[in-house]
Design a protein around this motif. Structure first.
Motif, PDB file in Angstrom:
ATOM      1  N   GLY A 233      29.610  41.719  84.964  1.00 11.56           N
ATOM      2  CA  GLY A 233      30.038  42.997  84.388  1.00 11.56           C
ATOM      3  C   GLY A 233      29.200  44.140  84.892  1.00 11.56           C
ATOM      4  O   GLY A 233      29.711  45.197  85.264  1.00 11.56           O
TER       5      GLY A 233
ATOM      6  N   SER B  73      30.693  46.823  87.703  1.00 13.51           N
ATOM      7  CA  SER B  73      30.879  48.165  87.138  1.00 13.51           C
ATOM      8  C   SER B  73      30.494  49.251  88.140  1.00 13.51           C
ATOM      9  O   SER B  73      30.979  50.379  88.048  1.00 13.51           O
ATOM     10  CB  SER B  73      30.072  48.320  85.851  1.00 13.51           C
ATOM     11  OG  SER B  73      28.675  48.220  86.094  1.00 13.51           O
TER      12      SER B  73
ATOM     13  N   PHE C 244      28.907  50.260  79.930  1.00 12.69           N
ATOM     14  CA  PHE C 244      29.888  49.362  79.314  1.00 12.69           C
ATOM     15  C   PHE C 244      30.049  48.069  80.108  1.00 12.69           C
ATOM     16  O   PHE C 244      30.313  47.013  79.518  1.00 12.69           O
ATOM     17  CB  PHE C 244      31.226  50.075  79.158  1.00 12.69           C
ATOM     18  CG  PHE C 244      31.246  51.095  78.063  1.00 12.69           C
ATOM     19  CD1 PHE C 244      30.971  50.736  76.750  1.00 12.69           C
ATOM     20  CD2 PHE C 244      31.519  52.428  78.330  1.00 12.69           C
ATOM     21  CE1 PHE C 244      30.969  51.677  75.729  1.00 12.69           C
ATOM     22  CE2 PHE C 244      31.526  53.373  77.327  1.00 12.69           C
ATOM     23  CZ  PHE C 244      31.252  53.002  76.013  1.00 12.69           C
TER      24      PHE C 244
ATOM     25  N   SER D  71      29.293  44.521  78.415  1.00 13.21           N
ATOM     26  CA  SER D  71      30.326  43.485  78.402  1.00 13.21           C
ATOM     27  C   SER D  71      29.768  42.114  78.773  1.00 13.21           C
ATOM     28  O   SER D  71      30.351  41.087  78.422  1.00 13.21           O
ATOM     29  CB  SER D  71      31.471  43.861  79.348  1.00 13.21           C
ATOM     30  OG  SER D  71      31.118  43.661  80.714  1.00 13.21           O
TER      31      SER D  71
ATOM     32  N   ARG E  46      34.078  41.228  77.457  1.00 13.92           N
ATOM     33  CA  ARG E  46      34.884  42.296  78.066  1.00 13.92           C
ATOM     34  C   ARG E  46      35.945  42.819  77.093  1.00 13.92           C
ATOM     35  O   ARG E  46      36.166  44.012  76.965  1.00 13.92           O
ATOM     36  CB  ARG E  46      35.612  41.795  79.319  1.00 13.92           C
ATOM     37  CG  ARG E  46      34.917  40.724  80.142  1.00 13.92           C
ATOM     38  CD  ARG E  46      33.670  41.181  80.825  1.00 13.92           C
ATOM     39  NE  ARG E  46      33.168  40.149  81.732  1.00 13.92           N
ATOM     40  CZ  ARG E  46      31.911  40.059  82.101  1.00 13.92           C
ATOM     41  NH1 ARG E  46      31.014  40.928  81.642  1.00 13.92           N
ATOM     42  NH2 ARG E  46      31.511  39.109  82.941  1.00 13.92           N
ATOM     43  N   LYS E  47      36.581  41.901  76.393  1.00 12.26           N
ATOM     44  CA  LYS E  47      37.743  42.243  75.580  1.00 12.26           C
ATOM     45  C   LYS E  47      37.451  43.260  74.479  1.00 12.26           C
ATOM     46  O   LYS E  47      38.226  44.216  74.314  1.00 12.26           O
ATOM     47  CB  LYS E  47      38.338  40.971  74.979  1.00 12.26           C
ATOM     48  CG  LYS E  47      39.571  41.213  74.128  1.00 12.26           C
ATOM     49  CD  LYS E  47      40.156  39.895  73.642  1.00 12.26           C
ATOM     50  CE  LYS E  47      41.286  40.117  72.661  1.00 12.26           C
ATOM     51  NZ  LYS E  47      41.888  38.846  72.209  1.00 12.26           N
TER      52      LYS E  47
ATOM     53  N   ILE F 171      35.392  45.715  74.281  1.00 12.00           N
ATOM     54  CA  ILE F 171      35.193  47.062  74.816  1.00 12.00           C
ATOM     55  C   ILE F 171      36.512  47.642  75.320  1.00 12.00           C
ATOM     56  O   ILE F 171      36.861  48.798  75.037  1.00 12.00           O
ATOM     57  CB  ILE F 171      34.140  47.034  75.938  1.00 12.00           C
ATOM     58  CG1 ILE F 171      32.787  46.560  75.381  1.00 12.00           C
ATOM     59  CG2 ILE F 171      33.999  48.412  76.573  1.00 12.00           C
ATOM     60  CD1 ILE F 171      31.738  46.340  76.435  1.00 12.00           C
TER      61      ILE F 171
ATOM     62  N   PRO G 285      34.670  47.292  82.437  1.00 11.26           N
ATOM     63  CA  PRO G 285      34.656  45.817  82.468  1.00 11.26           C
ATOM     64  C   PRO G 285      35.874  45.185  83.142  1.00 11.26           C
ATOM     65  O   PRO G 285      35.930  43.960  83.228  1.00 11.26           O
ATOM     66  CB  PRO G 285      34.647  45.442  80.970  1.00 11.26           C
ATOM     67  CG  PRO G 285      34.449  46.716  80.211  1.00 11.26           C
ATOM     68  CD  PRO G 285      34.975  47.801  81.088  1.00 11.26           C
TER      69      PRO G 285
ATOM     70  N   THR H 121      36.625  41.160  84.431  1.00  9.02           N
ATOM     71  CA  THR H 121      37.643  40.418  83.685  1.00  9.02           C
ATOM     72  C   THR H 121      38.685  39.812  84.619  1.00  9.02           C
ATOM     73  O   THR H 121      39.034  38.629  84.508  1.00  9.02           O
ATOM     74  CB  THR H 121      38.343  41.340  82.669  1.00  9.02           C
ATOM     75  OG1 THR H 121      37.366  41.997  81.873  1.00  9.02           O
ATOM     76  CG2 THR H 121      39.276  40.555  81.776  1.00  9.02           C
TER      77      THR H 121
ATOM     78  N   GLU I  16      38.725  35.925  75.778  1.00 13.82           N
ATOM     79  CA  GLU I  16      37.504  36.419  76.408  1.00 13.82           C
ATOM     80  C   GLU I  16      37.199  35.615  77.674  1.00 13.82           C
ATOM     81  O   GLU I  16      37.470  34.413  77.746  1.00 13.82           O
ATOM     82  CB  GLU I  16      36.331  36.312  75.427  1.00 13.82           C
ATOM     83  CG  GLU I  16      35.020  36.846  75.946  1.00 13.82           C
ATOM     84  CD  GLU I  16      35.146  38.282  76.429  1.00 13.82           C
ATOM     85  OE1 GLU I  16      34.923  38.503  77.637  1.00 13.82           O
ATOM     86  OE2 GLU I  16      35.497  39.153  75.615  1.00 13.82           O
TER      87      GLU I  16
ATOM     88  N   LYS J 254      34.043  36.272  79.755  1.00 11.83           N
ATOM     89  CA  LYS J 254      32.713  36.548  80.316  1.00 11.83           C
ATOM     90  C   LYS J 254      31.902  35.297  80.661  1.00 11.83           C
ATOM     91  O   LYS J 254      31.028  35.348  81.531  1.00 11.83           O
ATOM     92  CB  LYS J 254      31.896  37.424  79.350  1.00 11.83           C
ATOM     93  CG  LYS J 254      31.343  36.736  78.128  1.00 11.83           C
ATOM     94  CD  LYS J 254      30.539  37.703  77.276  1.00 11.83           C
ATOM     95  CE  LYS J 254      29.965  37.032  76.043  1.00 11.83           C
ATOM     96  NZ  LYS J 254      28.902  36.060  76.380  1.00 11.83           N
TER      97      LYS J 254
END
Length: 574
Positions: free
Chosen positions: A159, A163, A306, A310, A315-316, A318, A483, A487, A554, A556
Motif C-alpha cells: 500500500g 501509493s 492512506f 491501508s 484497503r477496503k 479507506i 489504496p 488492492t 479485504e 491486504k
C-alpha cells in the motif's frame, strides 16, 4: 542480477534495496510525465473547443471538446487488453517503453496540429485520432506501473509503495497547471489563446526524452523475471483472464465494487471541480489553476498517508469511507464553492430564480454534442441555449400546449422568439437572427438587473475557502485512489496480473470516470440546474459503496507472487 530466492518474497520485513527504490522512483517519475501529457488536454478544453470545433456554437463546441477528451478514455480498456497481454507475455519493462513513446509523440503532435480555421474538419478528425492513440497508450501504462512497483515491494508494504504511483496522476495534473500558468503569464492571455496554448504540448517532447532515458535504465520486475526463468509465463493471458468464471467474477467485482466509484470521485475532485470553477462560476482561468494547484499540493501527501494506513487497517475501509463521504457531501461542497468563488451569482440565484416556462413538447435534448445552433429553432430551445451560454442556473415550468415560451427572472418576464431557417436551411433567416439577438440582449440586461454577474469578481473571491473546499475534494480522491493499486494487484496472480487488473481499472476510469465531465455538463445543459451534473458521481459512488461492502473482501494480507494461481474471495488456491 537481482536475488529471486523464495525467501525474498516470503519475508514481509525484508527492506527494499537501493536499486529497487531507484527503479520504483524511475517508474513513478515516468508516469508523472505521461499523466502530464494526458491532463493538458483537459485543462485546455475551452481553448481547444475554439481552435478545433469553431464550426459549432459555443455550447456544443465545449461539449464536443469534452467528448473528444473523453474519446481518449473510451479506448483505454482496449489499450489495457493489448498492452496488458504484452506485459504478461514479454515483460513489464518493454511494454513501458512502447506506451510512453506513443503517449509523448501524440501529445507533441497536438502542439503542431493546424486549427479548424486552417484545414477545416480535418483538424478535429486528426485531433480525435491523436486522443485515441493517447488513450490506448495510457491504457497500458497504469497496470504496468502498479504491477511493477507492487512486485518490487515487500509483503506488508505494498500500500505504501504503490501509493507513490497514485501521486503521479495528481502530480502530473499539477505540473500541467504550472506549465500552463507560466506560459500564460509569460505570453499574456491574448497570445496564449491565439497560439501560446501550443507551448505546453510542445514542451512535452523534452519530458518524453527524459522519460525514455529513465526507463531505459530500469530492470525487469523480479516477480516476472522469476516466473519467466521458471517458464511459467502465460501463453494466452486473455483466455486465462476471461475464459473462466472464477477469474472473470473477480474482474467484475473489481470494476463495480471498487473502481467505478473511485473513478467518478477522482474526476469530480480534480477535473470537474476545475471545469466548474472556470465554465460555470466564471472564475478567471489563471486564478482557478492557481487555486486547484494549491489544493493539489496540500492534498497529494494523503495518497501516501492512506496507502500506508491501508497496510495496517486494510484497503477496503479507506476506499469505502471515501466513496460514502463524497456521495454525502458533494452537493453542499459545490454549493459552498459557488458562494466562495462567485458570491454575486449565489446571491442572485437565491433572490431571483430563473425559470423557463414552456410546453415540454417543444423542448429538445440540450446535451447533444453534435447538435448545431440551427438545430434548435423552438422558443424553448432558444431560451435554454441562451441561458446555458450565460452559465445560468434555471428551473423548468411545464406550460399547457400553445403557451408562449417565456423566461421569468424574479418578477421580470422575457418573451422568447421562435426561429426559422433561410431558404438553404444552413443558417437562421435574417429576421430570426435579429429576433434572437434582441432576445439575448434583453436576457443579458434582465440578468444584470437581477444581480447576475457576467464573471466572478476577483475582489470577492474567497481564495482561502476555495482552496479548503478543493483540498477536501482532493482528500476524497486520495482515500479512494491511494489504496486502489495495491488492492487490484492483490486480486490477481502474477501470470495474468497486468491484463486482469488493467481492464477493470481502465473501464472504470476510462468510461465511468473519463466520461464524467461530458455527462455532467450534458446533464446540466438539459436540466438547467448547475448542480444537476453531480447526481452522476453521487449515484455511481453510492452504487459502488453498496456492492463493495457486500461482495468485496479485504486483500491486504494476500501473497501476490507467482506461486499462487488464483485469488478467490473465500480462499487462496494453489
Amino acid at each position: 542480477m537481482a536475488d529471486f530466492s523464495e525467501s525474498k518474497f516470503d519475508d514481509g520485513h525484508q527492506p527494499m534495496t537501493s536499486e529497487e527504490r531507484k527503479l520504483i522512483f524511475a517508474s513513478s517519475l515516468g508516469t508523472v510525465f505521461e499523466w502530464y501529457d494526458f491532463y493538458l488536454y483537459g485543462a485546455l478544453a475551452s481553448i481547444i473547443a475554439r481552435q478545433f470545433f469553431s464550426g459549432l456554437d459555443p455550447t456544443s463546441a465545449f461539449i464536443f471538446a469534452l467528448l473528444a477528451f473523453a474519446a481518449g478514455f473510451i479506448v483505454r480498456p482496449f489499450g489495457a487488453l493489448f498492452f496488458g497481454r504484452l506485459g504478461d507475455m514479454i515483460g513489464r519493462k518493454y511494454t513501458f517503453m512502447v506506451t510512453i513513446l506513443i503517449m509523448g509523440g501524440s501529445t507533441f503532435l497536438v502542439g503542431v496540429l493546424p486549427s479548424y480555421a486552417s484545414i477545416g474538419v480535418a483538424a478535429p478528425a486528426i485531433l480525435i485520432i491523436l486522443r485515441l492513440a493517447q488513450g490506448l497508450a495510457l491504457g497500458g501504462e497504469y497496470g504496468g506501473a502498479a504491477t511493477y512497483v507492487a512486485e518490487h515491494a515487500p509483503q506488508g508494504k505494498r500500500g505504501a509503495f504503490t501509493s507513490w504511483i497514485q501521486t503521479t496522476a495528481t502530480l502530473g495534473l499539477f505540473l500541467s497547471l504550472v506549465v500552463i500558468l507560466g506560459t500564460r503569464q509569460a505570453l499574456g492571455e491574448a497570445t496564449f489563446a491565439d497560439w501560446g496554448w501550443r507551448v505546453p504540448f510542445l514542451i512535452s517532447i523534452v519530458m518524453l526524452g527524459i522519460s525514455v532515458w529513465i526507463r531505459l535504465s530500469m530492470s525487469e520486475s523480479p516477480a516476472f523475471q522469476k516466473m519467466q526463468d521458471e517458464g511459467k509465463t502465460s501463453k494466452a493471458p486473455l483466455s486465462e483472464c476471461f475464459g473462466e468464471w472464477k477469474n472473470l467474477r473477480i474482474i467484475l467485482l473489481a470494476l463495480f465494487g471498487l473502481v467505478a466509484g473511485q473513478a467518478v470521485v477522482w474526476y469530480t475532485g480534480q477535473f470537474y471541480a476545475l471545469f466548474f470553477l472556470t465554465s460555470v462560476l466564471k472564475v478567471d482561468a489563471s486564478t482557478a489553476n492557481i487555486l486547484v494547484a494549491a489544493a493539489l499540493l496540500l492534498g497529494t501527501p494523503f495518497f501516501v498517508i492512506f496507502g500506508t494506513v491501508s497496510d495496517r487497517i486494510g484497503r477496503k475501509p479507506i476506499i469505502m469511507a471515501g466513496l460514502l463521504l463524497a456521495a454525502v457531501t458533494y452537493f453542499p461542497l459545490f454549493k459552498a464553492l459557488t458562494q466562495a468563488a462567485n458570491p454575486d451569482l449565489a446571491r442572485a440565484q437565491a433572490g431571483a430564480q430563473i425559470v423557463v416556462v414552456a410546453d415540454p413538447a417543444t423542448c429538445s435534448f440540450q446535451g447533444s454534442p453534435i447538435a448545431r445552433e440551427i438545430d434548435f429553432t423552438s422558443a424553448c430551445d432558444i431560451a435554454k441555449r441562451g441561458l446555458a451560454q450565460s452559465s445560468a442556473s434555471y428551473g423548468n415550468q411545464a406550460a399547457p400546449a400553445g403557451t408562449a415560451t417565456h423566461i421569468l427572472i424574479g418578477d421580470q418576464r422575457i418573451d422568447v422568439p421562435t426561429a426559422t431557417l433561410n431558404a438553404n436551411g444552413n443558417q437562421f433567416s435574417p429576421e430570426s437572427s435579429a429576433q434572437i439577438a434582441t432576445f439575448r440582449k434583453a436576457l443579458a440586461e434582465g440578468m444584470t438587473a437581477a444581480g447576475y454577474p457576467s464573471k466572478a469578481d476577483p475582489a470577492k473571491i474567497a481564495k482561502f475557502e476555495i482552496v479548503l473546499i478543493l483540498t477536501v475534494l482532493v482528500i476524497y480522491v486520495t482515500m479512494v485512489y491511494g489504496p486502489i493499486a495495491a488492492t487490484l494487484v492483490e486480486l490477481f496472480p502474477t501470470r495474468i496480473r497486468y491484463t486482469s487488473m488493467s481492464l477493470p481499472y481502465h473501464v472504470g476510469n476510462g468510461w465511468f470516470g473519463g466520461l464524467m465531465p461530458t455527462i455532467a455538463f450534458a446533464m446540466v445543459a438539459q436540466n438547467g440546474n448547475i448542480y444537476h451534473g453531480l447526481w452522476y458521481p453521487v449515484v455511481i459512488a453510492l452504487a459502488t459503496f453498496v456492492i463493495g461492502m457486500l461482495f468485496v473482501r479485504e486483500t491486504k494480507d494476500v501473497d501476490i507472487y507467482a506461486k499462487f494461481l488464483y485469488w478467490h474471495p473465500n480462499r487462496v488456491r494453489r
